[in-house]
Motif scaffolding. Structure first.
Motif, PDB file in Angstrom:
ATOM      1  N   ASP A 149      66.434-106.021 -47.135  1.00  0.00           N
ATOM      2  CA  ASP A 149      65.922-107.383 -47.194  1.00  0.00           C
ATOM      3  C   ASP A 149      65.667-107.823 -48.636  1.00  0.00           C
ATOM      4  O   ASP A 149      65.112-108.876 -48.883  1.00  0.00           O
ATOM      5  CB  ASP A 149      64.652-107.522 -46.359  1.00  0.00           C
ATOM      6  N   LYS A 150      66.106-107.017 -49.616  1.00  0.00           N
ATOM      7  CA  LYS A 150      65.862-107.279 -51.037  1.00  0.00           C
ATOM      8  C   LYS A 150      67.147-107.019 -51.828  1.00  0.00           C
ATOM      9  O   LYS A 150      67.953-106.185 -51.457  1.00  0.00           O
ATOM     10  CB  LYS A 150      64.782-106.340 -51.572  1.00  0.00           C
ATOM     11  N   GLY A 151      67.288-107.714 -52.963  1.00  0.00           N
ATOM     12  CA  GLY A 151      68.392-107.421 -53.867  1.00  0.00           C
ATOM     13  C   GLY A 151      69.767-107.737 -53.328  1.00  0.00           C
ATOM     14  O   GLY A 151      70.657-106.901 -53.366  1.00  0.00           O
ATOM     15  N   ALA A 152      69.974-108.944 -52.845  1.00  0.00           N
ATOM     16  CA  ALA A 152      71.266-109.317 -52.270  1.00  0.00           C
ATOM     17  C   ALA A 152      72.382-109.302 -53.308  1.00  0.00           C
ATOM     18  O   ALA A 152      73.485-108.848 -53.027  1.00  0.00           O
ATOM     19  CB  ALA A 152      71.175-110.695 -51.627  1.00  0.00           C
ATOM     20  N   GLY A 153      72.105-109.764 -54.519  1.00  0.00           N
ATOM     21  CA  GLY A 153      73.109-109.740 -55.575  1.00  0.00           C
ATOM     22  C   GLY A 153      73.253-108.349 -56.167  1.00  0.00           C
ATOM     23  O   GLY A 153      74.320-107.746 -56.132  1.00  0.00           O
ATOM     24  N   ILE A 154      72.148-107.847 -56.724  1.00  0.00           N
ATOM     25  CA  ILE A 154      72.123-106.518 -57.341  1.00  0.00           C
ATOM     26  C   ILE A 154      70.900-105.766 -56.849  1.00  0.00           C
ATOM     27  O   ILE A 154      69.771-106.249 -56.961  1.00  0.00           O
ATOM     28  CB  ILE A 154      72.076-106.609 -58.878  1.00  0.00           C
ATOM     29  N   HIS A 155      71.131-104.572 -56.330  1.00  0.00           N
ATOM     30  CA  HIS A 155      70.048-103.668 -55.932  1.00  0.00           C
ATOM     31  C   HIS A 155      70.107-102.490 -56.904  1.00  0.00           C
ATOM     32  O   HIS A 155      71.041-101.698 -56.867  1.00  0.00           O
ATOM     33  CB  HIS A 155      70.238-103.206 -54.489  1.00  0.00           C
TER      34      HIS A 155
END
Length: 158
Positions: A83-89
Motif C-alpha cells: 500500500d506504499k511506494g507505488a513508483g519506487i519502493h
C-alpha cells in the motif's frame, strides 16, 4: 501485480536515448524517452497495475537511475507494504538523477517513493514528482531510519 523492475547489487539504468547514440555522452536530457510503467494489465485500468514499478532491493549499493520516467504504479494492497511506494519502493542505497515520477497512487503513503529502513539511503538530484496521489498527501515518505538527500532542483507538482 507483484512484478517490478528490481535494482540489486550495483544496477545502473540510463535513459535519454533516442536510439541513434553510440556513447552515453550523446544522449538527450529528456527523461520521457525511457519509461518504466506499472500499467501491466488492461491499458488505462489502474486496478491491475503493479504495486511497485521500481524496487530498490536492500542489496543495492551504488545503484543508479538517470533520465527516465517512472509511472502508473498502484500500491493498493494490504500486506507487505503493498500500500506504499507505488513508483519506487526503496530498501537500499541508490542515486536518482533527472527522473520524473508521475501518476502513481498509494492506498497509504509515499505514492512516488517509499524509502524504508536504516539501509535505505537515496540521493535525489533534479527530479520531478507530479500527479502522484495518496490519502496522506505524501509523494515521498521516509520510514524506520531511512535517509534522503535532496540536491539541485527537485519539484513536486500536483
Amino acid at each position: 501485480r507483484n512484478i517490478s523492475f528490481t535494482w540489486a547489487d550495483s544496477t545502473k539504468l540510463y535513459g535519454g536515448f533516442t536510439g541513434t547514440e553510440s556513447t552515453r555522452n550523446q544522449r538527450t536530457s529528456d527523461p520521457t524517452l525511457v519509461v518504466l510503467s506499472g500499467d501491466i494489465g488492461i491499458s488505462n485500468d489502474s486496478t491491475d497495475n503493479t504495486y511497485h514499478v521500481v524496487v530498490i532491493d536492500s542489496t543495492c549499493q551504488g545503484c543508479y537511475l538517470d533520465r527516465l520516467t517512472i509511472k502508473l504504479g498502484h500500491a493498493s494492497g494490504s500486506i507487505n507494504s503493498r500500500d506504499k511506494g507505488a513508483g519506487i519502493h526503496s530498501l537500499g542505497n541508490a542515486e536518482i538523477k533527472d527522473v520524473v515520477v508521475e501518476y502513481n497512487s498509494a492506498a497509504s503513503t509515499g505514492a512516488a517513493i517509499y524509502n524504508i529502513g536504516s539501509g535505505a539511503d537515496l540521493r535525489m538530484m533534479n527530479c520531478i514528482f507530479r500527479f502522484n496521489n495518496s490519502p496522506n498527501g505524501h509523494d515521498v515518505h521516509n520510514a524506520n531510519g531511512a535517509n534522503i538527500l535532496i540536491e539541485g532542483n527537485v519539484q513536486i507538482e500536483d
